[in-house]
Design an enzyme around this catalytic site. Sequence first.
Site, PDB file in Angstrom:
ATOM      1  N   GLY A  43       3.165  41.141   5.657  1.00 41.75           N
ATOM      2  CA  GLY A  43       4.582  41.501   5.723  1.00 41.75           C
ATOM      3  C   GLY A  43       5.493  40.298   5.612  1.00 41.75           C
ATOM      4  N   GLY A  81       6.839  35.869  -3.668  1.00 35.69           N
ATOM      5  CA  GLY A  81       5.419  35.552  -3.900  1.00 35.69           C
ATOM      6  C   GLY A  81       4.560  36.792  -3.747  1.00 35.69           C
ATOM      7  N   HIS A  82       4.782  37.529  -2.662  1.00 31.22           N
ATOM      8  CA  HIS A  82       4.042  38.779  -2.472  1.00 31.22           C
ATOM      9  C   HIS A  82       4.325  39.744  -3.627  1.00 31.22           C
ATOM     10  CE1 HIS A  82       4.725  37.511   1.865  1.00 31.22           C
ATOM     11  NE2 HIS A  82       3.427  37.640   1.854  1.00 31.22           N
ATOM     12  N   LYS A 136      -1.478  30.510  -3.566  1.00 33.45           N
ATOM     13  CA  LYS A 136      -0.849  29.780  -2.466  1.00 33.45           C
ATOM     14  C   LYS A 136      -1.849  29.491  -1.349  1.00 33.45           C
ATOM     15  CE  LYS A 136       2.294  28.618   0.660  1.00 33.45           C
ATOM     16  NZ  LYS A 136       1.648  29.042   1.886  1.00 33.45           N
ATOM     17  N   ASP A 137      -2.696  30.477  -1.037  1.00 39.12           N
ATOM     18  CA  ASP A 137      -3.720  30.299  -0.004  1.00 39.12           C
ATOM     19  C   ASP A 137      -5.064  30.116  -0.713  1.00 39.12           C
ATOM     20  OD1 ASP A 137      -2.121  30.872   2.569  1.00 39.12           O
ATOM     21  OD2 ASP A 137      -1.548  32.462   1.189  1.00 39.12           O
ATOM     22  N   SER A 166       6.223  32.987   4.156  1.00 39.12           N
ATOM     23  CA  SER A 166       6.952  33.652   5.243  1.00 39.12           C
ATOM     24  C   SER A 166       7.347  32.622   6.296  1.00 39.12           C
ATOM     25  CB  SER A 166       6.076  34.735   5.870  1.00 39.12           C
ATOM     26  OG  SER A 166       5.593  35.590   4.856  1.00 39.12           O
TER      27      SER A 166
END
Length: 275
Positions: A28, A33-34, A146-147, A183
Amino acid sequence: MHVAESIARARELFADAPRPLGFVPTMGALHAGHLALVRRARERSATVVASIFVNPLQFGASEDLATYPRDPERDRQKLQEAGVDVVFAPDAERMYPEGFATTVDVGAIATTFEGAIRPGHFRGVATVIAKLLNIVLPDALFLGQKDAQQAIVLRRLVADLNFPVEIEIVPTVREPDGLALSSRNAYLDAQLRAQAPTLHAALVTVRDALQGGRKKSDAIAAGSAVLSATAQLEYLDVVDGNTFAPAERLVPPAFVIGAARFGTTRLIDNLWILQ
Ligand code: AMP
């Protein structure tokens, strides 16, 4: 757009959903990006499912679980606008009912870098993703570059445990000054926000130095020098793009990876070197 909060309702919705089904797991506090993951899933899938679940199992005792940004109404609005078909938003009691005991350990790849600094983090990530894959039963799983270590750990999980799902890693979305959207950027005050892009600049410096023929220790030193003097560097390194093992040279596929604290906010970033 359907919203399922219970696992039973989610299974019902997924059972006769048109295939292929693309799945985007999130915690959330959604940003562009999401939404890039959702967009990519939409391009490739007849049904797009997104989950919103702040997974307690992947937060350490001293981490920001309680304060992690949450805005379910806005998130649902954004997912609807992005064309998501089903949002799965369980609560922690549903995902980890009393008696829950099984976790997934992905081995050595989950013990370096993020895994070393955040012990147990990837066990929590691998466990929740294994559960979500078994609930959603997607054909494709969309993860953010990103991760990067998370994506490589989850690729290992899916291969080792034979989950019948394809993984697509979607490139990082950035602010115009280079800062990767996250986030956690919401935690930065104006001064820290101004310093935060130096993490990306450090990665670029390392990459350019290596591509210019400098040896790794020189390249890392040059990158470290670019990071804001008030930031606290946790790691800056080059790793193999498939195994996440440290590499001496920049041979594609590879990642240049970095993590640093700006004030109390911990940011991670990487460059994915594909050719
Ligand atoms: P999170 O909500 O932080 O768990 O992230 C959910 C998914 O969005 C993960 O696969 C992340 O890698 C991905 N993601 C987060 N930030 C970005 C970004 N700036 N660009 C692309 N994907 C991202």
